[in-house]
Design a protein around this motif. Structure first.
Motif, PDB file in Angstrom:
ATOM      1  N   CYS A  72      38.831  -1.852   0.440  1.00 23.70           N
ATOM      2  CA  CYS A  72      37.761  -1.261   1.256  1.00 23.70           C
ATOM      3  C   CYS A  72      36.714  -0.492   0.448  1.00 23.70           C
ATOM      4  CB  CYS A  72      38.369  -0.353   2.317  1.00 23.70           C
ATOM      5  SG  CYS A  72      39.637  -1.128   3.327  1.00 23.70           S
ATOM      6  N   PRO A  73      36.035  -1.141  -0.491  1.00 22.68           N
ATOM      7  CA  PRO A  73      35.031  -0.439  -1.303  1.00 22.68           C
ATOM      8  C   PRO A  73      34.011   0.306  -0.443  1.00 22.68           C
ATOM      9  CG  PRO A  73      35.379  -2.662  -2.129  1.00 22.68           C
ATOM     10  CD  PRO A  73      36.116  -2.560  -0.816  1.00 22.68           C
ATOM     11  N   GLY A  74      33.766   1.565  -0.782  1.00 20.75           N
ATOM     12  CA  GLY A  74      32.780   2.373  -0.091  1.00 20.75           C
ATOM     13  C   GLY A  74      33.215   2.950   1.244  1.00 20.75           C
ATOM     14  N   ASP A  75      34.408   2.622   1.715  1.00 23.29           N
ATOM     15  CA  ASP A  75      34.884   2.987   3.049  1.00 23.29           C
ATOM     16  C   ASP A  75      36.021   4.012   2.927  1.00 23.29           C
ATOM     17  OD1 ASP A  75      35.951   3.113   5.625  1.00 23.29           O
ATOM     18  OD2 ASP A  75      36.376   0.972   5.765  1.00 23.29           O
ATOM     19  N   VAL A  76      35.709   5.283   3.145  1.00 23.28           N
ATOM     20  CA  VAL A  76      36.715   6.344   3.017  1.00 23.28           C
ATOM     21  C   VAL A  76      37.865   6.127   4.000  1.00 23.28           C
ATOM     22  CG1 VAL A  76      37.156   8.822   3.332  1.00 23.28           C
ATOM     23  CG2 VAL A  76      35.160   8.064   2.042  1.00 23.28           C
ATOM     24  N   ALA A  77      37.554   5.817   5.248  1.00 26.19           N
ATOM     25  CA  ALA A  77      38.613   5.622   6.248  1.00 26.19           C
ATOM     26  C   ALA A  77      39.502   4.443   5.873  1.00 26.19           C
ATOM     27  CB  ALA A  77      38.000   5.415   7.631  1.00 26.19           C
ATOM     28  N   GLY A  78      38.910   3.337   5.478  1.00 27.51           N
ATOM     29  CA  GLY A  78      39.697   2.163   5.086  1.00 27.51           C
ATOM     30  C   GLY A  78      40.555   2.437   3.872  1.00 27.51           C
TER      31      GLY A  78
ATOM     32  N   LEU B 175      39.467  13.819  -2.423  1.00 22.65           N
ATOM     33  CA  LEU B 175      38.273  13.007  -2.186  1.00 22.65           C
ATOM     34  C   LEU B 175      37.246  13.267  -3.280  1.00 22.65           C
ATOM     35  CD1 LEU B 175      38.340  14.216   1.399  1.00 22.65           C
ATOM     36  CD2 LEU B 175      38.177  11.785   0.964  1.00 22.65           C
ATOM     37  N   THR B 176      36.493  12.234  -3.623  1.00 28.10           N
ATOM     38  CA  THR B 176      35.434  12.416  -4.607  1.00 28.10           C
ATOM     39  C   THR B 176      34.174  13.009  -3.976  1.00 28.10           C
ATOM     40  OG1 THR B 176      34.704  10.132  -4.303  1.00 28.10           O
ATOM     41  CG2 THR B 176      36.241  10.576  -6.127  1.00 28.10           C
ATOM     42  N   ASP B 177      34.082  12.977  -2.648  1.00 27.83           N
ATOM     43  CA  ASP B 177      32.938  13.552  -1.938  1.00 27.83           C
ATOM     44  C   ASP B 177      33.471  14.291  -0.718  1.00 27.83           C
ATOM     45  OD1 ASP B 177      30.665  14.201  -0.505  1.00 27.83           O
ATOM     46  OD2 ASP B 177      29.862  12.157  -0.453  1.00 27.83           O
ATOM     47  N   ILE B 178      33.622  15.602  -0.829  1.00 30.00           N
ATOM     48  CA  ILE B 178      34.237  16.399   0.235  1.00 30.00           C
ATOM     49  C   ILE B 178      33.419  16.371   1.525  1.00 30.00           C
ATOM     50  CG2 ILE B 178      33.216  18.659  -0.287  1.00 30.00           C
ATOM     51  CD1 ILE B 178      36.952  17.948   0.484  1.00 30.00           C
ATOM     52  N   THR B 179      32.135  16.020   1.446  1.00 32.49           N
ATOM     53  CA  THR B 179      31.336  15.938   2.669  1.00 32.49           C
ATOM     54  C   THR B 179      31.825  14.810   3.576  1.00 32.49           C
ATOM     55  OG1 THR B 179      29.613  14.466   1.770  1.00 32.49           O
ATOM     56  CG2 THR B 179      29.300  16.860   1.473  1.00 32.49           C
ATOM     57  N   ARG B 180      32.650  13.912   3.034  1.00 29.72           N
ATOM     58  CA  ARG B 180      33.183  12.797   3.833  1.00 29.72           C
ATOM     59  C   ARG B 180      34.612  13.065   4.288  1.00 29.72           C
ATOM     60  NH1 ARG B 180      31.617   7.147   1.216  1.00 29.72           N
ATOM     61  NH2 ARG B 180      32.188   6.524   3.332  1.00 29.72           N
ATOM     62  N   TRP B 181      35.042  14.340   4.252  1.00 24.46           N
ATOM     63  CA  TRP B 181      36.413  14.705   4.589  1.00 24.46           C
ATOM     64  C   TRP B 181      36.804  14.267   5.993  1.00 24.46           C
ATOM     65  CZ3 TRP B 181      37.999  17.766   8.624  1.00 24.46           C
ATOM     66  CH2 TRP B 181      36.997  18.485   9.298  1.00 24.46           C
ATOM     67  N   ARG B 182      35.857  14.303   6.928  1.00 20.27           N
ATOM     68  CA  ARG B 182      36.182  13.983   8.319  1.00 20.27           C
ATOM     69  C   ARG B 182      36.650  12.529   8.479  1.00 20.27           C
ATOM     70  NH1 ARG B 182      36.197  17.219  12.952  1.00 20.27           N
ATOM     71  NH2 ARG B 182      37.168  15.848  14.471  1.00 20.27           N
ATOM     72  N   GLU B 183      36.087  11.617   7.679  1.00 19.21           N
ATOM     73  CA  GLU B 183      36.496  10.208   7.742  1.00 19.21           C
ATOM     74  C   GLU B 183      37.974  10.069   7.380  1.00 19.21           C
ATOM     75  OE1 GLU B 183      33.447   7.549   5.767  1.00 19.21           O
ATOM     76  OE2 GLU B 183      32.469   9.506   5.527  1.00 19.21           O
ATOM     77  N   ALA B 184      38.400  10.775   6.342  1.00 20.03           N
ATOM     78  CA  ALA B 184      39.814  10.760   5.940  1.00 20.03           C
ATOM     79  C   ALA B 184      40.660  11.538   6.940  1.00 20.03           C
ATOM     80  CB  ALA B 184      39.969  11.336   4.539  1.00 20.03           C
ATOM     81  N   ALA B 185      40.129  12.644   7.450  1.00 19.20           N
ATOM     82  CA  ALA B 185      40.868  13.480   8.398  1.00 19.20           C
ATOM     83  C   ALA B 185      41.175  12.725   9.691  1.00 19.20           C
ATOM     84  CB  ALA B 185      40.077  14.750   8.700  1.00 19.20           C
ATOM     85  N   ASP B 186      40.234  11.921  10.152  1.00 15.60           N
ATOM     86  CA  ASP B 186      40.474  11.154  11.381  1.00 15.60           C
ATOM     87  C   ASP B 186      41.638  10.185  11.207  1.00 15.60           C
ATOM     88  OD1 ASP B 186      38.414  12.493  12.660  1.00 15.60           O
ATOM     89  OD2 ASP B 186      36.964  10.859  12.432  1.00 15.60           O
TER      90      ASP B 186
END
Length: 128
Positions: A43-49, A79-90
């Protein structure tokens, strides 16, 4: 009792680590990256994937060690970009609904493969 669990990664013998280690009731899953089933990055570029893929790999290690999701007491989400934490959190919330382990999110500078956006560590206690 000490049981070593391998994921088959070619880096395990080079670095000298196991995907997971069980010692008595304790199971510790090493930092798990989003490796695709055939190799490369899932899943390149896809934090949730990538988060889902990390959990799939980690869960397989837990099962081989004799544990399950319900035994998980702590997760560490890097995460390499903490601003995307919500994608992983979900994804974390979906994966651990009803379990609710202690959880920490941290930002890191990077991983071995720059395409990895997330890496996960898990601690479990069997029968806790």
């Amino acid at each position: 009792m000490r049981k070593l669990v391998s994921s088959g990664s070619p880096l395990e013998p080079v670095i000298g680590f196991s995907r997971a280690v069980r010692a008595g009731p304790y199971v510790v899953v090493a930092g798990t990256a989003p490796i695709a089933p055939g190799g490369g990055t899932a899943c390149p570029g896809d934090v949730a994937g990538q988060t889902r893929r990390c959990f799939e790999i980690a869960e397989a290690a837990l099962i081989e060690a004799g544990a399950s999701r319900k035994d998980v007491i702590r997760t560490r989400m890097m995460l390499t970009d903490i601003t995307r934490w919500r994608e992983a959190a979900d994804v974390h919330g979906e994966w651990f609904v009803g379990v609710r382990p202690a959880c920490t999110f941290v930002e890191v500078k990077g991983f071995i493969d720059p395409a990895w956006l997330v890496e996960i560590e898990i601690d479990a206690v069997v029968g806790a």
